[in-house]
Enzyme design. Structure first.
Site, PDB file in Angstrom:
ATOM      1  N   HIS A 156       3.159  -2.620  -1.697  1.00 51.35           N
ATOM      2  CA  HIS A 156       3.503  -2.961  -2.977  1.00 51.35           C
ATOM      3  C   HIS A 156       1.599  -3.962  -3.305  1.00 51.35           C
ATOM      4  O   HIS A 156       1.369  -4.895  -3.448  1.00 51.35           O
ATOM      5  CB  HIS A 156       4.263  -4.662  -3.327  1.00 51.35           C
ATOM      6  CG  HIS A 156       6.031  -4.052  -3.832  1.00 51.35           C
ATOM      7  ND1 HIS A 156       5.815  -2.864  -4.077  1.00 51.35           N
ATOM      8  CD2 HIS A 156       6.973  -4.592  -3.567  1.00 51.35           C
ATOM      9  CE1 HIS A 156       6.866  -2.762  -4.736  1.00 51.35           C
ATOM     10  NE2 HIS A 156       7.602  -3.897  -3.950  1.00 51.35           N
ATOM     11  N   HIS A 230       8.061  -5.281 -11.681  1.00 55.61           N
ATOM     12  CA  HIS A 230       9.104  -5.629 -10.751  1.00 55.61           C
ATOM     13  C   HIS A 230      10.419  -6.671 -10.859  1.00 55.61           C
ATOM     14  O   HIS A 230      10.437  -8.064 -10.479  1.00 55.61           O
ATOM     15  CB  HIS A 230       8.480  -6.282  -9.282  1.00 55.61           C
ATOM     16  CG  HIS A 230       9.877  -5.310  -8.183  1.00 55.61           C
ATOM     17  ND1 HIS A 230      10.704  -6.397  -7.842  1.00 55.61           N
ATOM     18  CD2 HIS A 230       9.217  -5.042  -6.912  1.00 55.61           C
ATOM     19  CE1 HIS A 230      11.208  -6.112  -6.368  1.00 55.61           C
ATOM     20  NE2 HIS A 230      10.561  -5.617  -6.489  1.00 55.61           N
ATOM     21  N   GLU A 368      12.072  -0.179 -11.019  1.00 57.02           N
ATOM     22  CA  GLU A 368      10.771  -0.276 -10.776  1.00 57.02           C
ATOM     23  C   GLU A 368      10.226   1.573 -11.132  1.00 57.02           C
ATOM     24  O   GLU A 368      10.506   2.504 -10.361  1.00 57.02           O
ATOM     25  CB  GLU A 368      10.601  -0.534  -9.866  1.00 57.02           C
ATOM     26  CG  GLU A 368      10.953  -1.541  -9.203  1.00 57.02           C
ATOM     27  CD  GLU A 368      10.959  -2.138  -7.637  1.00 57.02           C
ATOM     28  OE1 GLU A 368       9.751  -1.868  -7.252  1.00 57.02           O
ATOM     29  OE2 GLU A 368      12.026  -2.586  -7.471  1.00 57.02           O
TER      30      GLU A 368
END
Length: 403
Positions: A156, A230, A368
């Site tokens: 991420h 998210h 996602e």
């Protein structure tokens, strides 16, 4: 057949009825959303803001977007976080459908600590969502290194991603929708990524029960990019317990298997005959305990599915979920090539949510929309490269109905 099984069967039939619809969001007017549309008639949506705390002297604001049917979304300028998504229940009481924290301090402390990643509740993720193998990729003959923060890989965007930035807000209102545009300029070299990347993330809530997220990014040097949101969903309510009984449909015939460190092998595999097959509405918990290598690696579902249909054009159907108890639906459309289904496997009972409930394993699920994990290191995956003069545009639509 017990009462839950009957409700699941009815919910599965309703889910299947909508699952084949690949229409653009504007054309989707499912029967289960008709009551919401009727309730919103004549009521203009609203947007407001309030201070939510400070980080190093910088004020973080919370914006409240409210549609005419009572659907209310709260978004923070810290991380672009979707803190709450509330709908009225049958008695008119608000029910929060997403996992989150009550305070800014909790988000700073627990959402994405630099030491090893976090839960990322509701956050905007970048510069590269999901994983990059060993934090390394090569672009135009130059090798770049991203800080490692997850099992030997970069997750991420590295140790300090977009989820930890304070974004610059701009609000606007229309007759049937309200929007919050958030902007962040990531300097050249931040987290090891090349190029100054300017990103606008715009949340739009309309009176048809749709929250639309649009990304717009440009760069002054060749770089790689993969942005997502998210949010963790629990359609029964964020304090209601695990999501195993909720049904999921994924418009995906293939997925990208991962190795023991959750990096894609490069294979694009069919879902047929595996626990990854959600091409028919299936309870999230139906196969989660099966002795399958992919489920063992992720301790549940945590892989990328290849969304059917062409990416990059109009948003097409990616996923649909329903809670058989309440009858609430979540339908997701996207321009992105993939969608990561994560079943909240690493919620360990150490975090207290907005409803003062301790979150345990599978108390929420994330869907996602994204490019494929580690795409910069797999030439057969959709390209993640963005060059000067190009514009990165991606749109995902989250339609909430049945309330």
């Amino acid at each position: 057949m017990n009462s839950l099984s009957r409700r699941q069967a009815l919910a599965a039939a309703a889910l299947a009825a909508g699952a084949g619809t690949l229409a653009a969001p504007a054309a989707n007017a499912a029967a289960d959303s008709s009551s919401s549309a009727a309730a919103s008639h004549g009521r203009r949506p609203t947007i407001s803001r309030e201070p939510f705390g400070q980080i190093n002297g910088a004020v973080v604001y919370r914006y409240t977007l409210t549609a005419g049917n009572g659907l209310t979304v709260r978004i923070l300028t810290y991380g672009g976080i979707v803190q709450t998504v509330q709908v009225p229940d049958r008695r008119g009481h608000p029910v929060d459908l997403v996992l989150g924290f009550a305070t800014l301090d909790d988000y700073v402390a627990h959402n994405s600590p630099a030491a090893g990643g976090g839960v990322y509740f509701g956050a905007l993720i970048g510069r590269y969502a999901n994983r990059i193998a060993k934090g390394t990729f090569t672009l135009d003959g130059v090798t770049y290194h991203i800080p490692i923060n997850n099992n030997g890989n970069a997750l991420h965007g590295g140790t300090v991603g977009f989820d930890q930035k304070i974004w610059t807000p701009s609000a606007s209102s229309g007759h049937d929708s309200v929007s919050l545009r958030l902007e962040y300029v990531s300097p050249d070299g931040e987290m090891g990524f090349p190029g100054t990347l300017t990103t606008q993330a715009t949340y739009t809530l309309d009176n048809r029960g749709r929250l639309t997220l649009t990304f717009h990014s440009t760069t002054d040097k060749p770089t790689v990019i993969n942005l997502t949101n998210h949010t963790y969903w629990n359609l029964a309510g964020e304090s209601s317990g695990n999501v195993y009984d909720q049904l999921l449909y994924l418009n995906a015939n293939h997925f990208t298997p991962v190795d023991s460190t959750q990096i894609p092998t490069g294979q694009v595999a069919p879902v047929h005959g595996t626990p990854m097959d959600f091409t028919r509405p299936t309870a999230i918990g139906a196969h989660i305990a099966v002795n399958d290598p992919q489920l063992l690696i992720g301790q549940g579902y945590d892989v990328n599915w290849v969304v059917n249909g062409p990416a990059g054009a109009a948003p097409r159907l990616a996923a649909r979920a329903v809670d058989p108890h309440s009858g609430r639906f979540l339908t997701i459309y996207t321009t992105q090539p993939g969608i990561q289904f994560y079943s909240g496997n690493f919620l360990t009972g150490t975090l207290v949510g907005t409803g003062n409930t301790v979150y345990r394993q599978s108390y929420g699920f994330a869907l996602e929309t994204q490019n494929f994990p580690d795409a910069p290191n797999h030439p057969n995956f959709p390209s993640a490269v963005l060059r000067p003069g190009q514009v990165y545009r991606q749109t995902s639509v989250y339609e909430i109905s049945g309330f």
